[in-house]
Motif scaffolding. Structure first.
Motif, short mmCIF file in Angstrom:
data_model
loop_
_atom_site.label_atom_id
_atom_site.label_comp_id
_atom_site.label_asym_id
_atom_site.label_seq_id
_atom_site.Cartn_x
_atom_site.Cartn_y
_atom_site.Cartn_z
N TYR A 86 -27.35 -8.29 -62.52
CA TYR A 86 -27.09 -7.67 -63.82
C TYR A 86 -28.38 -7.14 -64.45
CZ TYR A 86 -25.73 -6.71 -68.55
OH TYR A 86 -25.52 -6.06 -69.73
N GLN A 87 -29.43 -7.97 -64.46
CA GLN A 87 -30.67 -7.61 -65.14
C GLN A 87 -31.38 -6.42 -64.52
OE1 GLN A 87 -31.76 -8.99 -67.96
NE2 GLN A 87 -33.57 -7.72 -68.06
N LYS A 104 -26.14 -6.50 -47.54
CA LYS A 104 -27.37 -6.70 -46.77
C LYS A 104 -28.27 -5.46 -46.74
CE LYS A 104 -28.97 -8.54 -42.39
NZ LYS A 104 -28.56 -9.13 -41.13
N ASP A 105 -27.72 -4.28 -46.49
CA ASP A 105 -28.53 -3.07 -46.35
C ASP A 105 -28.74 -2.31 -47.66
OD1 ASP A 105 -28.79 -3.55 -43.61
OD2 ASP A 105 -26.89 -2.55 -43.18
N LEU A 106 -28.07 -2.72 -48.71
CA LEU A 106 -28.15 -1.98 -49.97
C LEU A 106 -29.51 -2.07 -50.68
CD1 LEU A 106 -24.59 -2.58 -51.44
CD2 LEU A 106 -25.44 -0.66 -50.09
N PRO A 107 -30.24 -3.19 -50.60
CA PRO A 107 -31.54 -3.23 -51.27
C PRO A 107 -32.50 -2.13 -50.79
CG PRO A 107 -30.87 -5.45 -50.78
CD PRO A 107 -29.87 -4.52 -50.11
N SER A 108 -32.50 -1.86 -49.49
CA SER A 108 -33.40 -0.81 -48.99
C SER A 108 -32.98 0.55 -49.51
CB SER A 108 -33.45 -0.82 -47.46
OG SER A 108 -32.19 -0.49 -46.93
N LYS A 109 -31.68 0.78 -49.68
CA LYS A 109 -31.21 2.05 -50.26
C LYS A 109 -31.67 2.17 -51.71
CE LYS A 109 -27.14 2.89 -47.43
NZ LYS A 109 -25.69 3.10 -47.42
N LEU A 110 -31.62 1.07 -52.44
CA LEU A 110 -32.08 1.08 -53.83
C LEU A 110 -33.56 1.40 -53.92
CD1 LEU A 110 -30.17 -1.97 -55.32
CD2 LEU A 110 -29.95 0.39 -56.05
N ARG A 111 -34.36 0.76 -53.06
CA ARG A 111 -35.81 1.01 -53.09
C ARG A 111 -36.13 2.46 -52.77
NH1 ARG A 111 -36.12 -4.18 -50.81
NH2 ARG A 111 -36.09 -3.35 -48.71
N THR A 131 -30.43 -11.13 -54.65
CA THR A 131 -29.00 -11.35 -54.89
C THR A 131 -28.28 -11.65 -53.59
OG1 THR A 131 -29.03 -9.95 -56.85
CG2 THR A 131 -26.89 -10.31 -55.81
N TYR A 132 -28.55 -10.86 -52.57
CA TYR A 132 -27.93 -11.09 -51.26
C TYR A 132 -28.27 -12.48 -50.75
CZ TYR A 132 -27.27 -10.84 -46.21
OH TYR A 132 -26.90 -11.10 -44.92
N ASN A 133 -29.54 -12.86 -50.84
CA ASN A 133 -30.00 -14.16 -50.37
C ASN A 133 -29.30 -15.30 -51.11
OD1 ASN A 133 -31.95 -16.56 -50.82
ND2 ASN A 133 -32.71 -15.58 -48.95
N GLY A 161 -22.54 -0.39 -58.53
CA GLY A 161 -21.11 -0.69 -58.62
C GLY A 161 -20.65 -1.67 -57.55
N ILE A 162 -21.19 -1.54 -56.35
CA ILE A 162 -20.83 -2.46 -55.26
C ILE A 162 -21.32 -3.87 -55.59
CG2 ILE A 162 -21.23 -3.01 -52.82
CD1 ILE A 162 -21.45 0.08 -52.37
N PHE A 163 -22.57 -3.99 -56.06
CA PHE A 163 -23.09 -5.30 -56.45
C PHE A 163 -22.24 -5.91 -57.55
CE2 PHE A 163 -27.03 -4.27 -54.20
CZ PHE A 163 -27.42 -5.51 -53.74
N ASP A 164 -21.86 -5.11 -58.53
CA ASP A 164 -21.05 -5.58 -59.65
C ASP A 164 -19.71 -6.11 -59.16
OD1 ASP A 164 -20.57 -6.13 -62.36
OD2 ASP A 164 -19.74 -4.14 -62.75
#
Length: 194
Positions: free
Chosen positions: A79-80, A144-151, A112-114, A161-164
């Motif tokens: 969220y943050q 799993k692969d979304l953090p690298s997309k965010l970076r 978050t994934y961890n 939206g997926i994380f939410d």
């Protein structure tokens, strides 16, 4: 200044005495050397002091507590640093501070994934919670692969939206199993693993 020197010496002397006393007590009176089992006595004393659940009810309660803690940290981080900035438009091209927001979101996504993986493992200790969380493992794994997309700045709003969605599913599953998850924003130190 001169009066503080004796106080420091006294403090050091007391600290050393306490350390020796604790060491002697933990090793069973100081009579044992390493060869005679002094180390084993110390390990046994530490093991006795550490609480461990002895009944299945205690193990289930501990599993729920750990699940709530890990899921709460995951929800707070998502969220943050992912959902809130996405709603504020921080991930849009040309937004002020976009690059920094994306880097933080990437770190938060990995965290978050961890924590969600840990929460899913914790849920296995309680049959009701395990049953409620089991259908969510694929959703958690999809993060799993979304953090690298965010970076990298790819699809920030969609990823948020997926994380939410996954966080809300985990919260609902916990609530149904009697383990209410409350967002707990981790410290930056926790987030970066430092």
């Amino acid at each position: 200044m001169p009066s503080s020197v004796p106080i420091r010496r006294l403090f050091v002397a007391l600290t050393l005495c306490c350390a020796l006393l604790v060491g002697t007590t933990a090793c069973g009176g100081g009579g044992g050397t390493r060869a005679e089992g002094g180390t084993e006595k110390m390990a046994a004393a530490v093991a006795e002091a550490a609480p461990s659940p002895s009944t299945s009810v205690e193990r289930q309660k501990l599993a729920k507590t750990r699940f709530v803690a890990n899921a709460g940290l995951a929800a707070g981080a998502a969220y943050q640093w992912i959902i809130k900035p996405a709603k504020a438009g921080k991930f849009k091209k040309g937004a002020k501070g976009r690059r920094f927001a994306m880097v933080k979101a990437g770190l938060a996504g990995a965290f978050t994934y961890n924590r969600l993986k840990a929460a899913a493992r914790n849920a296995q200790g309680d049959p009701t919670l395990a049953k409620a969380v089991a259908p969510l493992t694929a959703g958690i794994e999809s993060l799993k692969d979304l953090p690298s997309k965010l970076r990298k700045g790819q699809s920030g709003d969609a990823t948020a939206g997926i994380f939410d969605d996954v966080i809300n599913q985990v919260k609902d599953a916990g609530k149904d199993a009697g383990a209410n998850v409350v967002d707990k924003v981790p410290s930056t130190k926790q987030l970066t693993g430092g």
